[in-house]
Structure formats: C-alpha cells, structure tokens
Design an enzyme around this catalytic site. Structure first.
Site, mmCIF file in Angstrom:
data_model
loop_
_atom_site.group_PDB
_atom_site.id
_atom_site.type_symbol
_atom_site.label_atom_id
_atom_site.label_comp_id
_atom_site.label_asym_id
_atom_site.label_seq_id
_atom_site.Cartn_x
_atom_site.Cartn_y
_atom_site.Cartn_z
ATOM 1 N N LYS A 35 12.250 2.273 -15.294
ATOM 2 C CA LYS A 35 11.442 1.178 -14.868
ATOM 3 C C LYS A 35 10.443 1.738 -14.816
ATOM 4 C CE LYS A 35 13.210 -0.603 -10.486
ATOM 5 N NZ LYS A 35 14.112 -2.249 -10.151
ATOM 6 N N ARG A 130 16.557 -14.629 -5.427
ATOM 7 C CA ARG A 130 15.382 -14.186 -5.642
ATOM 8 C C ARG A 130 15.277 -14.374 -7.595
ATOM 9 N NH1 ARG A 130 14.053 -7.731 -6.020
ATOM 10 N NH2 ARG A 130 14.902 -7.904 -6.944
ATOM 11 N N TYR A 255 -12.303 9.937 8.877
ATOM 12 C CA TYR A 255 -13.135 8.693 8.811
ATOM 13 C C TYR A 255 -12.175 8.214 10.209
ATOM 14 C CZ TYR A 255 -14.491 8.647 4.542
ATOM 15 O OH TYR A 255 -15.320 9.572 3.331
ATOM 16 N N MET A 303 -9.355 9.224 0.750
ATOM 17 C CA MET A 303 -8.764 9.210 -0.513
ATOM 18 C C MET A 303 -8.125 10.188 -1.315
ATOM 19 S SD MET A 303 -11.761 7.123 -3.211
ATOM 20 C CE MET A 303 -11.504 6.969 -4.804
#
Ligand SMILES: *Cc1c(COP(=O)(O)O)cnc(C)c1O
Length: 359
Positions: A35, A130, A255, A303
């Site tokens: 998956k 679940r 940052y 980023m």
C-alpha cells in the site's frame, strides 16, 4: 546538473527482507503489503523485489488494477475493502480479493448481481475497534456472505493493535487471538492474521497467511531494532552540503531563530527539507550523518533545506555526502527523534527526491 538529493532503493535488501519473513514463518503464505506506493518505495519496483511473495495486499484499487495490467497473476487483496458498489464488478473482473468489515459492504455485495466470483476476507474486530465485525456479529455476517452466490472463497482476518509488544496491558495479541479463535473455531477457510510485529514477536501464531509491510522495507514495527531482526534498510536518503556557514557566539540559524550558537561554530546547509519528506517537526539533535560521521540537526527544518552542526566533521565542505536515513543511519532512529515512526517517513517521501535503484 541535478539537485543532489537522492533516495536509493535497494532491491536486494527488499528480497532479503522477504526471505526473513519466509524463514521466520515458513509455513505461512505471504501477502507482501505494498500500500501507499509500497511504503514510498515504488509499486513496480516492489513487484520486481517481491516476485516470490504469494500475493500483494494494498489499499488502492487503481494500484491493484495496475498490478494485474503489468502481469501479476497471483492473488491481490484490498485490505480496506471497497467503498462503493461500482467497484465490485471491477474487483470481480480483475480477480482482486477484498476485506469485508461492515454490514453496509454486505448490502452492496448482495445487490451487485455479479457475473464473476469474488473472494472475500471477513474481518473481525477483536478489540482494536477500527474495522471489522465484533465476534458476536461475525457468524451472522458470515451467513449473509455464504448466501451470496458469487462470493467464492471466504477467509478470516483480523488485525493486531499491539503486535510489536510481547504483551500489552490494554490489549494483548494473546487476547485478540483468543477472541478470534473462539469465533472462528471449526470454520473452513484460510486465516489471515499477522502483520510485521506479529511475525517478528509472535511467530508461533497459527495462520495461513501473513501480511508483512514495514519489515519488507527494512524498518522495525517496534520491539528490537531492524538490524537485530536481521532486516536491511531498503530506502537510503542522501544529499550533500550545499553551503557552510561559520557563525559566531549568539548567532541564530534559520526560520524562527530557534537555535542560537553558544560558541563559534560551523553549520552545514543540506539540500533536503520538508517538501522532500523530511519531517518538519524533527527537533535539534535529530541524527544526521555527514561524511560518515554522526552529527545533529540544528535550527528549524525548512521547505528545501536543513541545517546541521559540523563541529564533529571539521573537514566537511560543499559537496560532502549527507545521509538523512537508511544505510548507516536507521530510519527508525531518525523517526524516533522526530516523534514519529519509520512508516511515516517512508510513506511521506515526496515526488521531489531523485530515485535510483541499487542491488
Ligand atoms: C498496513 C497493514 C499491514 C502491514 O503492517 P506492518 O506493520 O507494516 O507490517 C498489515 N495488515 C493490514 C490490515 C494493514 O493495513
């Protein structure tokens, strides 16, 4: 010229990891779980690595169809089943088995009037709460399925919540098994139980099929380290230093200026950021390897870049090799530092890093 960030996918390591599954549970058939683009490793690449698997299990119907189109003839299983009635004729046509976890799915199956047979895995909720039918509802769901003429094979499936633990105070594997066994006693059909954690920590579980995911890619589900389980990392993410900065005491980096140098130091700027899949939440101290030497992330992940402390690697320069995870730096170690799991890092690898294959 290309950006130096490269994810290399080691096919031989994936084959090796599959062989670890085989030798750990020699009597079970193996669903290789592919998956999420094979946990970020690439679906087609995984098909080549896992040709010896007995089947592929995944979530995405498009990928399941793709597996058939590229010639995979052995079983395919959709672990989360189907969502809408229009999927059913497609699943029948491509011979894709699927999990059935709720009455609404059985309603859709009954109405589908399929012209070809389907194989289903009836999922039991043995405490994870679940997906699946409670043990008390299981027999009724099974009877409904048995009455549907185009439902061919019915297998029995559950999923463990804490298989990476030997025991768990809230819900142990033993307790889930006890519930599963008592509700499936005497039923004919395959049992489909163990994920990586159960294969590695509870290899004695009696099951016809196992469903390894993370261990095939060389990550650990928990418990011991991947290396201690004999697994080899399949994904190695490497980049390079693209600038060095000599900063003085009291100077901040990046940052938010969240890291301030206590002494003069050298910082390496690495071409890899959260847009590549590096976790933005990774804190100061997250391990990084530069020129073969372990050092640490400092400052905020941005980023397209991270910044690392070059104090232990004084000869590092622009072009020096940086390993973010993989060979030499277990992905689980990076994940733990970042407050997550290796699964998430693998799956979150973005489309931007260049991918190469190695053997
Ligand atoms: C993802 C998944 C697996 C594989 O789990 P790992 O911990 O990666 O081995 C097995 N079974 C189901 C139902 C899954 O969704």
């Amino acid at each position: 010229m290309t950006r130096p960030l490269v994810a290399s996918i080691d096919i031989a390591a994936m084959q090796h990891n599959l062989s670890v599954v085989r030798s750990t549970v020699p009597r079970a058939k193996i669903w290789a779980v592919v998956k999420a683009n094979a946990y970020g490793h690439g679906l087609e690449r995984s098909v080549r690595a896992f040709t010896d698997a007995d089947g592929f299990a995944l979530i995405e119907i498009e990928s399941a169809i793709h597996l058939r189109e590229i010639g995979w003839k052995k079983p395919i299983l959709l672990l989360e089943g189907f969502f809408y009635p229009h999927e059913l004729p497609i699943l029948a046509r491509y011979s894709i088995a699927f999990a059935v976890h709720c009455d609404e799915q059985i309603d859709m199956l009954e109405k589908a009037r399929l012209e070809m047979p389907v194989d289903v895995h009836l999922k039991m909720n043995t405490g994870m709460n679940r997906l699946g039918f409670l043990p008390s509802e299981y027999g009724k769901a099974l009877e409904r399925l048995k009455k549907i003429p185009y439902v061919r094979d019915i297998s029995y499936m559950t999923h463990f919540a804490n298989s990476e633990a030997e025991d768990h105070p809230a819900l142990s594997v033993a307790e889930q098994l006890r519930r599963f066994d008592s509700a499936t006693q005497g039923l004919k059909g395959d049992r489909n139980l163990s994920n990586s954690g159960a294969i590695l920590l509870h290899p004695g579980i009696r099951t016809d099929w196992v469903r390894p995911g993370i261990m095939l890619y060389g990550g650990t589900p928990g418990g011991k380290t991947a290396e201690q389980y004999g697994l080899k990392p399949a994904m190695t993410l490497k980049s390079e230093i693209i600038q060095t900065q000599h900063i003085g005491e009291g100077e901040a980096i990046g940052y938010g200026s969240i890291f301030t140098a206590k002494n003069p130091m050298t910082i390496g700027v690495v071409a890899c950021g959260y847009a590549d899949g590096y976790p933005r939440m990774a804190p100061e101290g997250t391990p990084v390897i530069v020129n073969g030497i372990k050092t640490r992330l400092v400052g905020r992940v941005s980023m397209d870049m991270i910044t690392v402390d070059l104090t232990p690697v004084p000869d590092a320069h622009v072009g020096s090799e940086v390993t973010l995870w993989g060979k030499g730096l277990p992905i689980d170690e990076v994940a733990e530092a970042a407050g997550t799991v290796g699964y998430e890092l693998m799956c979150a690898l973005s489309l931007r890093p260049r991918i190469v294959e190695c053997w």
